[in-house]
Write a protein that holds these residues in place. Structure first.
Motif, PDB file in Angstrom:
ATOM      1  N   ALA A  19      80.557  32.175  55.007  1.00 37.16           N
ATOM      2  CA  ALA A  19      79.947  32.820  53.603  1.00 37.16           C
ATOM      3  C   ALA A  19      81.224  33.317  52.524  1.00 37.16           C
ATOM      4  O   ALA A  19      82.269  33.285  52.852  1.00 37.16           O
ATOM      5  CB  ALA A  19      79.259  34.294  53.950  1.00 37.16           C
ATOM      6  N   PHE A  20      80.861  32.788  51.417  1.00 41.07           N
ATOM      7  CA  PHE A  20      81.735  32.946  50.499  1.00 41.07           C
ATOM      8  C   PHE A  20      81.371  33.874  49.129  1.00 41.07           C
ATOM      9  O   PHE A  20      79.997  34.106  48.845  1.00 41.07           O
ATOM     10  CB  PHE A  20      81.889  31.853  49.551  1.00 41.07           C
ATOM     11  N   ASP A  21      82.209  34.766  48.848  1.00 41.91           N
ATOM     12  CA  ASP A  21      81.703  35.551  47.499  1.00 41.91           C
ATOM     13  C   ASP A  21      81.896  34.341  46.307  1.00 41.91           C
ATOM     14  O   ASP A  21      82.579  33.223  46.519  1.00 41.91           O
ATOM     15  CB  ASP A  21      82.935  36.541  47.332  1.00 41.91           C
ATOM     16  N   VAL A  22      81.493  34.678  45.291  1.00 48.17           N
ATOM     17  CA  VAL A  22      81.638  33.474  44.033  1.00 48.17           C
ATOM     18  C   VAL A  22      82.904  33.928  43.158  1.00 48.17           C
ATOM     19  O   VAL A  22      84.014  33.186  43.190  1.00 48.17           O
ATOM     20  CB  VAL A  22      80.237  33.546  43.358  1.00 48.17           C
ATOM     21  N   ASP A  23      82.521  34.932  42.325  1.00 45.31           N
ATOM     22  CA  ASP A  23      83.922  35.204  41.533  1.00 45.31           C
ATOM     23  C   ASP A  23      85.171  35.601  42.078  1.00 45.31           C
ATOM     24  O   ASP A  23      85.227  36.614  42.612  1.00 45.31           O
ATOM     25  CB  ASP A  23      83.428  36.197  40.516  1.00 45.31           C
ATOM     26  N   GLY A  24      86.127  34.743  41.672  1.00 42.40           N
ATOM     27  CA  GLY A  24      87.451  34.766  42.343  1.00 42.40           C
ATOM     28  C   GLY A  24      87.465  34.244  43.605  1.00 42.40           C
ATOM     29  O   GLY A  24      88.610  34.081  44.230  1.00 42.40           O
ATOM     30  N   VAL A  25      86.748  33.650  44.125  1.00 41.16           N
ATOM     31  CA  VAL A  25      86.527  32.627  45.272  1.00 41.16           C
ATOM     32  C   VAL A  25      86.254  31.468  44.869  1.00 41.16           C
ATOM     33  O   VAL A  25      86.980  30.280  45.160  1.00 41.16           O
ATOM     34  CB  VAL A  25      85.758  33.338  46.445  1.00 41.16           C
ATOM     35  N   LEU A  26      84.991  31.016  44.725  1.00 37.60           N
ATOM     36  CA  LEU A  26      84.575  29.892  44.315  1.00 37.60           C
ATOM     37  C   LEU A  26      84.772  29.706  42.889  1.00 37.60           C
ATOM     38  O   LEU A  26      84.633  28.331  42.438  1.00 37.60           O
ATOM     39  CB  LEU A  26      82.922  29.796  44.674  1.00 37.60           C
ATOM     40  N   THR A  27      85.192  30.632  41.888  1.00 40.70           N
ATOM     41  CA  THR A  27      85.549  30.348  40.548  1.00 40.70           C
ATOM     42  C   THR A  27      86.800  30.907  40.599  1.00 40.70           C
ATOM     43  O   THR A  27      87.306  31.842  41.619  1.00 40.70           O
ATOM     44  CB  THR A  27      84.543  30.954  39.655  1.00 40.70           C
ATOM     45  N   ASP A  28      87.373  30.888  39.428  1.00 39.30           N
ATOM     46  CA  ASP A  28      88.713  31.787  39.101  1.00 39.30           C
ATOM     47  C   ASP A  28      88.676  32.915  38.875  1.00 39.30           C
ATOM     48  O   ASP A  28      89.670  33.738  38.547  1.00 39.30           O
ATOM     49  CB  ASP A  28      89.639  30.631  38.191  1.00 39.30           C
ATOM     50  N   GLY A  29      87.576  33.420  38.602  1.00 36.57           N
ATOM     51  CA  GLY A  29      87.211  35.059  38.665  1.00 36.57           C
ATOM     52  C   GLY A  29      86.943  35.276  37.143  1.00 36.57           C
ATOM     53  O   GLY A  29      86.809  36.283  36.618  1.00 36.57           O
ATOM     54  N   LYS A  30      87.243  34.244  36.381  1.00 39.51           N
ATOM     55  CA  LYS A  30      87.072  34.428  34.821  1.00 39.51           C
ATOM     56  C   LYS A  30      85.468  34.417  34.473  1.00 39.51           C
ATOM     57  O   LYS A  30      84.931  33.536  34.865  1.00 39.51           O
ATOM     58  CB  LYS A  30      87.604  33.319  34.053  1.00 39.51           C
ATOM     59  N   ILE A  31      84.954  35.164  33.744  1.00 44.91           N
ATOM     60  CA  ILE A  31      83.617  35.058  33.152  1.00 44.91           C
ATOM     61  C   ILE A  31      83.712  34.959  31.644  1.00 44.91           C
ATOM     62  O   ILE A  31      84.260  35.621  30.816  1.00 44.91           O
ATOM     63  CB  ILE A  31      82.882  36.438  33.573  1.00 44.91           C
ATOM     64  N   SER A  32      83.191  33.851  31.194  1.00 43.18           N
ATOM     65  CA  SER A  32      83.132  33.435  29.755  1.00 43.18           C
ATOM     66  C   SER A  32      81.722  33.609  29.234  1.00 43.18           C
ATOM     67  O   SER A  32      80.906  33.333  29.790  1.00 43.18           O
ATOM     68  CB  SER A  32      84.077  32.059  29.691  1.00 43.18           C
ATOM     69  N   TYR A  33      81.862  33.684  27.890  1.00 43.02           N
ATOM     70  CA  TYR A  33      80.531  33.741  27.144  1.00 43.02           C
ATOM     71  C   TYR A  33      80.469  32.640  26.051  1.00 43.02           C
ATOM     72  O   TYR A  33      81.515  32.922  25.288  1.00 43.02           O
ATOM     73  CB  TYR A  33      80.315  35.256  27.152  1.00 43.02           C
ATOM     74  N   THR A  34      79.570  32.284  25.620  1.00 49.23           N
ATOM     75  CA  THR A  34      79.323  31.431  24.675  1.00 49.23           C
ATOM     76  C   THR A  34      79.241  32.484  23.355  1.00 49.23           C
ATOM     77  O   THR A  34      78.915  33.586  23.752  1.00 49.23           O
ATOM     78  CB  THR A  34      78.154  30.434  24.509  1.00 49.23           C
ATOM     79  N   SER A  35      79.163  31.954  22.055  1.00 55.47           N
ATOM     80  CA  SER A  35      78.874  32.684  21.040  1.00 55.47           C
ATOM     81  C   SER A  35      77.485  33.241  21.055  1.00 55.47           C
ATOM     82  O   SER A  35      77.134  34.624  20.419  1.00 55.47           O
ATOM     83  CB  SER A  35      79.131  32.004  19.867  1.00 55.47           C
ATOM     84  N   GLY A  36      76.530  32.635  21.673  1.00 51.99           N
ATOM     85  CA  GLY A  36      75.318  32.970  21.759  1.00 51.99           C
ATOM     86  C   GLY A  36      75.027  34.075  22.968  1.00 51.99           C
ATOM     87  O   GLY A  36      73.768  34.302  23.293  1.00 51.99           O
ATOM     88  N   GLY A  37      75.805  34.359  23.668  1.00 54.32           N
ATOM     89  CA  GLY A  37      75.886  35.499  24.917  1.00 54.32           C
ATOM     90  C   GLY A  37      75.689  34.858  26.047  1.00 54.32           C
ATOM     91  O   GLY A  37      75.469  35.711  27.165  1.00 54.32           O
ATOM     92  N   GLU A  38      75.640  33.402  26.254  1.00 52.15           N
ATOM     93  CA  GLU A  38      75.320  32.753  27.481  1.00 52.15           C
ATOM     94  C   GLU A  38      76.642  32.657  28.413  1.00 52.15           C
ATOM     95  O   GLU A  38      77.903  32.634  27.965  1.00 52.15           O
ATOM     96  CB  GLU A  38      74.833  31.386  27.269  1.00 52.15           C
ATOM     97  N   GLU A  39      76.309  33.213  29.583  1.00 51.23           N
ATOM     98  CA  GLU A  39      77.802  33.019  30.585  1.00 51.23           C
ATOM     99  C   GLU A  39      77.829  31.691  31.127  1.00 51.23           C
ATOM    100  O   GLU A  39      76.758  31.109  31.406  1.00 51.23           O
ATOM    101  CB  GLU A  39      77.227  34.238  31.675  1.00 51.23           C
ATOM    102  N   PHE A  40      79.066  31.714  31.365  1.00 50.38           N
ATOM    103  CA  PHE A  40      79.354  30.146  32.066  1.00 50.38           C
ATOM    104  C   PHE A  40      80.556  30.331  32.948  1.00 50.38           C
ATOM    105  O   PHE A  40      81.433  31.187  32.820  1.00 50.38           O
ATOM    106  CB  PHE A  40      79.590  28.965  31.134  1.00 50.38           C
ATOM    107  N   LYS A  41      80.641  29.505  33.998  1.00 50.99           N
ATOM    108  CA  LYS A  41      81.453  29.537  35.224  1.00 50.99           C
ATOM    109  C   LYS A  41      81.937  28.106  35.284  1.00 50.99           C
ATOM    110  O   LYS A  41      81.061  27.171  35.339  1.00 50.99           O
ATOM    111  CB  LYS A  41      80.813  30.237  36.491  1.00 50.99           C
ATOM    112  N   SER A  42      83.110  27.966  35.955  1.00 45.42           N
ATOM    113  CA  SER A  42      83.482  26.690  36.361  1.00 45.42           C
ATOM    114  C   SER A  42      83.502  26.693  37.875  1.00 45.42           C
ATOM    115  O   SER A  42      84.168  27.431  38.500  1.00 45.42           O
ATOM    116  CB  SER A  42      84.860  26.157  35.693  1.00 45.42           C
ATOM    117  N   PHE A  43      83.276  25.854  38.657  1.00 43.20           N
ATOM    118  CA  PHE A  43      83.404  25.538  40.299  1.00 43.20           C
ATOM    119  C   PHE A  43      84.353  24.309  40.407  1.00 43.20           C
ATOM    120  O   PHE A  43      84.220  23.386  39.720  1.00 43.20           O
ATOM    121  CB  PHE A  43      82.031  25.311  40.709  1.00 43.20           C
ATOM    122  N   ASN A  44      85.041  24.461  41.311  1.00 40.50           N
ATOM    123  CA  ASN A  44      85.879  23.469  41.833  1.00 40.50           C
ATOM    124  C   ASN A  44      85.003  22.420  42.544  1.00 40.50           C
ATOM    125  O   ASN A  44      84.438  22.615  43.725  1.00 40.50           O
ATOM    126  CB  ASN A  44      86.793  23.900  42.701  1.00 40.50           C
TER     127      ASN A  44
END
Length: 181
Positions: A19-44
């Motif tokens: 089992a995995f956590d997501v933010d900081g494990v499957l992603t680099d822990g950064k949470i980014s938002y577009t100018s429209g307020g949409e969240e996006f993440k990057s996965f390896n």
């Protein structure tokens, strides 16, 4: 990762579910938002392929995360992860449900987390792990720490360690090396 002890290798041999956590494990822990307020993440992508290899080896993969995100749902769907727990504030409660749904005993579960909210699960399972850039308090309680950072191959490193310990990695690699049937 540095050379694991015999005890860690023996624990890895018993793992049936990771089992995995997501933010900081499957992603680099950064949470980014577009100018429209949409969240996006990057996965390896290499972590994702390792997850598919774990499934091919008969190991179940699950995700337990404190946040809710359509991107996480989509990534799990894409990888075939059916055991997805989002918006979990007390992860040890999700661990109980994960056990019930999977039929796995605690010693058969590995969990990778990066922050203090992950500690109750990490210290309860057979193999509590973290990426190298986890919070210091988490690193102190991790039985296994990857060289890779969260979102940068930590999940793959853990999966390959478990597959190697179980004697399954070489067989899986035959598919890529052209030595298999």
């Amino acid at each position: 990762m540095k050379d694991p002890s015999r005890e860690i290798i023996e624990a890895a041999k018993k793992i049936k579910l990771i089992a995995f956590d997501v933010d900081g494990v499957l992603t680099d822990g950064k949470i980014s938002y577009t100018s429209g307020g949409e969240e996006f993440k990057s996965f390896n992508v290499r972590d994702g392929h390792a997850i598919k290899m774990a499934f091919r080896a008969g190991i179940t993969v699950a995700v337990i995360t404190g946040r809710e995100s359509p991107m996480v749902h989509e990534r799990c769907r894409e990888l075939g992860i059916e055991l997805l727990f989002q918006g979990v504030k007390e992860k040890h409660l999700a661990l109980g449900e994960l056990q019930a749904r999977s039929g796995c005993a605690l010693f058969e579960i590995a969990y990778m987390g990066d922050d203090v909210v992950d500690l109750p699960v990490m210290i309860s399972v057979g193999l509590g792990c973290s990426p190298s850039d986890a919070a210091q308090e988490v690193l102190l309680h991790s039985r296994l720490v990857t060289v890779a950072r969260g979102g940068k191959g930590a999940a793959r490193e853990l999966i390959f360690f478990i597959l190697r310990a179980q004697g399954l990695l070489e067989g899986l690699m035959e598919r890529y090396l052209g030595t298999g049937k």
